[in-house]
Write a protein that holds these residues in place. Sequence first.
Motif, PDB file in Angstrom:
ATOM      1  N   ALA A  94       8.621 -31.134 -26.275  1.00 10.94           N
ATOM      2  CA  ALA A  94       9.338 -30.272 -25.340  1.00 10.94           C
ATOM      3  C   ALA A  94       8.804 -28.848 -25.297  1.00 10.94           C
ATOM      4  CB  ALA A  94      10.829 -30.259 -25.695  1.00 10.94           C
ATOM      5  N   ALA A  95       8.569 -28.246 -26.464  1.00 11.82           N
ATOM      6  CA  ALA A  95       8.249 -26.817 -26.500  1.00 11.82           C
ATOM      7  C   ALA A  95       7.014 -26.469 -25.681  1.00 11.82           C
ATOM      8  CB  ALA A  95       8.077 -26.349 -27.943  1.00 11.82           C
ATOM      9  N   SER A  96       6.037 -27.360 -25.642  1.00 16.37           N
ATOM     10  CA  SER A  96       4.806 -27.050 -24.907  1.00 16.37           C
ATOM     11  C   SER A  96       5.054 -26.882 -23.421  1.00 16.37           C
ATOM     12  CB  SER A  96       3.760 -28.153 -25.142  1.00 16.37           C
ATOM     13  OG  SER A  96       4.151 -29.355 -24.498  1.00 16.37           O
ATOM     14  N   VAL A  97       6.117 -27.490 -22.927  1.00 14.86           N
ATOM     15  CA  VAL A  97       6.425 -27.448 -21.494  1.00 14.86           C
ATOM     16  C   VAL A  97       7.521 -26.438 -21.175  1.00 14.86           C
ATOM     17  CG1 VAL A  97       7.322 -28.820 -19.552  1.00 14.86           C
ATOM     18  CG2 VAL A  97       5.664 -29.827 -21.135  1.00 14.86           C
ATOM     19  N   VAL A  98       8.563 -26.363 -22.028  1.00  9.81           N
ATOM     20  CA  VAL A  98       9.728 -25.550 -21.664  1.00  9.81           C
ATOM     21  C   VAL A  98       9.880 -24.268 -22.476  1.00  9.81           C
ATOM     22  CG1 VAL A  98      10.986 -27.546 -20.802  1.00  9.81           C
ATOM     23  CG2 VAL A  98      11.275 -26.877 -23.191  1.00  9.81           C
ATOM     24  N   VAL A  99       9.171 -24.137 -23.602  1.00  9.88           N
ATOM     25  CA  VAL A  99       9.267 -22.918 -24.405  1.00  9.88           C
ATOM     26  C   VAL A  99       8.115 -21.959 -24.101  1.00  9.88           C
ATOM     27  CG1 VAL A  99       9.300 -21.958 -26.741  1.00  9.88           C
ATOM     28  CG2 VAL A  99      10.544 -24.069 -26.240  1.00  9.88           C
ATOM     29  N   ASN A 100       6.899 -22.493 -24.009  1.00 11.34           N
ATOM     30  CA  ASN A 100       5.728 -21.635 -23.790  1.00 11.34           C
ATOM     31  C   ASN A 100       5.853 -20.716 -22.568  1.00 11.34           C
ATOM     32  OD1 ASN A 100       4.397 -22.419 -26.078  1.00 11.34           O
ATOM     33  ND2 ASN A 100       3.025 -23.861 -25.065  1.00 11.34           N
ATOM     34  N   PRO A 101       6.417 -21.171 -21.450  1.00 11.22           N
ATOM     35  CA  PRO A 101       6.529 -20.259 -20.312  1.00 11.22           C
ATOM     36  C   PRO A 101       7.359 -19.008 -20.593  1.00 11.22           C
ATOM     37  CG  PRO A 101       6.731 -22.508 -19.558  1.00 11.22           C
ATOM     38  CD  PRO A 101       6.765 -22.561 -21.061  1.00 11.22           C
ATOM     39  N   PRO A 297      12.576 -40.102 -13.043  1.00 13.59           N
ATOM     40  CA  PRO A 297      11.754 -38.896 -12.934  1.00 13.59           C
ATOM     41  C   PRO A 297      12.561 -37.672 -12.492  1.00 13.59           C
ATOM     42  CG  PRO A 297      10.551 -40.769 -12.058  1.00 13.59           C
ATOM     43  CD  PRO A 297      11.952 -41.249 -12.345  1.00 13.59           C
ATOM     44  N   ALA A 298      13.489 -37.858 -11.555  1.00 15.09           N
ATOM     45  CA  ALA A 298      14.305 -36.734 -11.083  1.00 15.09           C
ATOM     46  C   ALA A 298      15.199 -36.194 -12.193  1.00 15.09           C
ATOM     47  CB  ALA A 298      15.148 -37.163  -9.887  1.00 15.09           C
ATOM     48  N   GLN A 299      15.784 -37.079 -12.980  1.00 15.28           N
ATOM     49  CA  GLN A 299      16.642 -36.635 -14.086  1.00 15.28           C
ATOM     50  C   GLN A 299      15.839 -35.899 -15.151  1.00 15.28           C
ATOM     51  OE1 GLN A 299      18.236 -40.507 -14.979  1.00 15.28           O
ATOM     52  NE2 GLN A 299      20.158 -40.119 -13.896  1.00 15.28           N
ATOM     53  N   PHE A 300      14.651 -36.390 -15.439  1.00 13.99           N
ATOM     54  CA  PHE A 300      13.797 -35.708 -16.411  1.00 13.99           C
ATOM     55  C   PHE A 300      13.396 -34.336 -15.875  1.00 13.99           C
ATOM     56  CE2 PHE A 300       9.442 -35.792 -18.730  1.00 13.99           C
ATOM     57  CZ  PHE A 300       9.937 -34.972 -19.723  1.00 13.99           C
ATOM     58  N   GLY A 301      13.112 -34.250 -14.598  1.00 16.37           N
ATOM     59  CA  GLY A 301      12.791 -32.961 -13.993  1.00 16.37           C
ATOM     60  C   GLY A 301      13.944 -31.979 -14.122  1.00 16.37           C
ATOM     61  N   ALA A 302      15.177 -32.462 -13.993  1.00 17.45           N
ATOM     62  CA  ALA A 302      16.347 -31.598 -14.135  1.00 17.45           C
ATOM     63  C   ALA A 302      16.474 -31.095 -15.576  1.00 17.45           C
ATOM     64  CB  ALA A 302      17.608 -32.342 -13.720  1.00 17.45           C
ATOM     65  N   VAL A 303      16.172 -31.956 -16.551  1.00 15.25           N
ATOM     66  CA  VAL A 303      16.182 -31.543 -17.959  1.00 15.25           C
ATOM     67  C   VAL A 303      15.179 -30.411 -18.181  1.00 15.25           C
ATOM     68  CG1 VAL A 303      15.606 -32.272 -20.317  1.00 15.25           C
ATOM     69  CG2 VAL A 303      16.998 -33.754 -18.859  1.00 15.25           C
ATOM     70  N   ILE A 304      13.988 -30.579 -17.639  1.00  8.88           N
ATOM     71  CA  ILE A 304      12.943 -29.559 -17.806  1.00  8.88           C
ATOM     72  C   ILE A 304      13.383 -28.227 -17.215  1.00  8.88           C
ATOM     73  CG2 ILE A 304      10.621 -28.892 -17.050  1.00  8.88           C
ATOM     74  CD1 ILE A 304       9.845 -31.866 -17.350  1.00  8.88           C
ATOM     75  N   ARG A 305      13.932 -28.240 -16.013  1.00  7.36           N
ATOM     76  CA  ARG A 305      14.338 -26.989 -15.368  1.00  7.36           C
ATOM     77  C   ARG A 305      15.464 -26.299 -16.140  1.00  7.36           C
ATOM     78  NH1 ARG A 305      13.435 -30.352 -10.961  1.00  7.36           N
ATOM     79  NH2 ARG A 305      15.655 -30.818 -10.745  1.00  7.36           N
ATOM     80  N   GLN A 306      16.415 -27.073 -16.643  1.00 10.64           N
ATOM     81  CA  GLN A 306      17.506 -26.477 -17.414  1.00 10.64           C
ATOM     82  C   GLN A 306      17.005 -25.914 -18.733  1.00 10.64           C
ATOM     83  OE1 GLN A 306      20.905 -26.129 -16.428  1.00 10.64           O
ATOM     84  NE2 GLN A 306      20.735 -24.715 -18.162  1.00 10.64           N
ATOM     85  N   ASP A 307      16.118 -26.654 -19.403  1.00 15.52           N
ATOM     86  CA  ASP A 307      15.572 -26.176 -20.676  1.00 15.52           C
ATOM     87  C   ASP A 307      14.746 -24.906 -20.491  1.00 15.52           C
ATOM     88  OD1 ASP A 307      16.797 -28.222 -21.991  1.00 15.52           O
ATOM     89  OD2 ASP A 307      14.971 -29.259 -22.619  1.00 15.52           O
ATOM     90  N   LEU A 308      13.979 -24.843 -19.423  1.00 13.77           N
ATOM     91  CA  LEU A 308      13.218 -23.630 -19.136  1.00 13.77           C
ATOM     92  C   LEU A 308      14.151 -22.415 -19.053  1.00 13.77           C
ATOM     93  CD1 LEU A 308      10.716 -24.949 -16.447  1.00 13.77           C
ATOM     94  CD2 LEU A 308      10.046 -23.776 -18.551  1.00 13.77           C
ATOM     95  N   GLN A 309      15.254 -22.588 -18.374  1.00 19.79           N
ATOM     96  CA  GLN A 309      16.214 -21.493 -18.225  1.00 19.79           C
ATOM     97  C   GLN A 309      16.841 -21.124 -19.567  1.00 19.79           C
ATOM     98  OE1 GLN A 309      19.095 -22.014 -15.008  1.00 19.79           O
ATOM     99  NE2 GLN A 309      20.687 -21.063 -16.259  1.00 19.79           N
ATOM    100  N   ASP A 310      17.243 -22.133 -20.348  1.00 13.40           N
ATOM    101  CA  ASP A 310      17.920 -21.865 -21.622  1.00 13.40           C
ATOM    102  C   ASP A 310      16.987 -21.195 -22.623  1.00 13.40           C
ATOM    103  OD1 ASP A 310      20.176 -22.997 -20.554  1.00 13.40           O
ATOM    104  OD2 ASP A 310      19.945 -24.925 -21.573  1.00 13.40           O
ATOM    105  N   TRP A 311      15.752 -21.715 -22.728  1.00  8.64           N
ATOM    106  CA  TRP A 311      14.823 -21.138 -23.705  1.00  8.64           C
ATOM    107  C   TRP A 311      14.406 -19.733 -23.310  1.00  8.64           C
ATOM    108  CZ3 TRP A 311      14.583 -22.687 -28.387  1.00  8.64           C
ATOM    109  CH2 TRP A 311      14.706 -24.033 -28.720  1.00  8.64           C
ATOM    110  N   ARG A 312      14.220 -19.495 -22.028  1.00 11.79           N
ATOM    111  CA  ARG A 312      13.869 -18.134 -21.588  1.00 11.79           C
ATOM    112  C   ARG A 312      14.971 -17.150 -21.971  1.00 11.79           C
ATOM    113  NH1 ARG A 312      11.322 -20.326 -16.285  1.00 11.79           N
ATOM    114  NH2 ARG A 312       9.104 -19.911 -16.567  1.00 11.79           N
TER     115      ARG A 312
END
Length: 323
Positions: A94-101, A297-312
């Motif tokens: 996860a971190a490589s995709v949603v934390v690094n940004p 795929p759509a549900q996984f995409g939603a997880v990614i977008r939410q995690d990006l927001q939370d980690w930021r």
Amino acid sequence: MPPFLRPGALLLAAAVCTAGQAAEPYPQRPVTLIVPTAAAGGTDTIARLMADALGKQLGQPFVVENKPGANGVLGVEAGARAAPDGYRLLFTYAASVVVNPGLYRKLPYDPVKDLAPIAQIGRGGNLLLVRPDFPARTLDEFVREVKAHPGKYSYCSWGAGSGGHLAMESLKKQAGIDMLHVPYKGTSPCVQDLAGRQVDAAFGDTSSTIELVKAGRVRALANSGPKRLPMLPDVPTMTEAGYPFTTYSWYGLLAPARTPPEIIERLNAAVQKALVDPEVVRRMRELNFDDLPQTTPAQFGAVIRQDLQDWRGLIRSINLSLD
């Protein structure tokens, strides 16, 4: 010229042949899974397990290609820049995709624009570990002890900006405690020094630390995942212990953007079948990764977008940047 050799007939035959080739089911040759970590770690272990399962499902070999470096950036970039034909995919943590940004102002990829989500693979957390002689046996006792001695205790992680670093910073913020961060270059040396009492605490991934916990070389106080681990049923989640942690770790399979939807769907279906295969489930449980949600795929995409927001949000709150 005989009718069957006329140019129009030749063009028609070529078109029919091309259409037939296009209709051939994916995949028609081996598929590479790019893994942005070194071999033998938790991500690599699960990537190879899934590669074997997908190969059996789809009738072609799935081969792991390790591409570590730069906190996962090199491997994710390679996955994002691959040809969008389904033959070079990204298997990552996860971190490589949603934390690094949130950590880097400039990345060579945008996880939303440059990657197409295929399927989330598992969901879990990290264990809050302390050295075996630490004067605390519960998370509450840990917080009271550290709070009573600000700056006395240290914790290690597998690098600045890593999941272990950010998990502890989240706990520090919630509990109002002060600890020294000691970054290492990997999970193994961090946890080995914890067992050797060179540092006092750490968050560690379950797959590589469970045996140390069982052997009594480190003590587990809490799990940052969504539920208790079957192999450590007496260790509560951080949320149960009063320190909510809802941004979980996961593994995922992604493709370069613009990969045809039919390939994405075929891969997703194969992953979902693999995640209910008894042997895959058994091995994932052995690795303490038994929460295996079925995602589109759509549900996984939603997880990614939410995690990006939370980690930021967390990264901004502790004023952390790696460039």
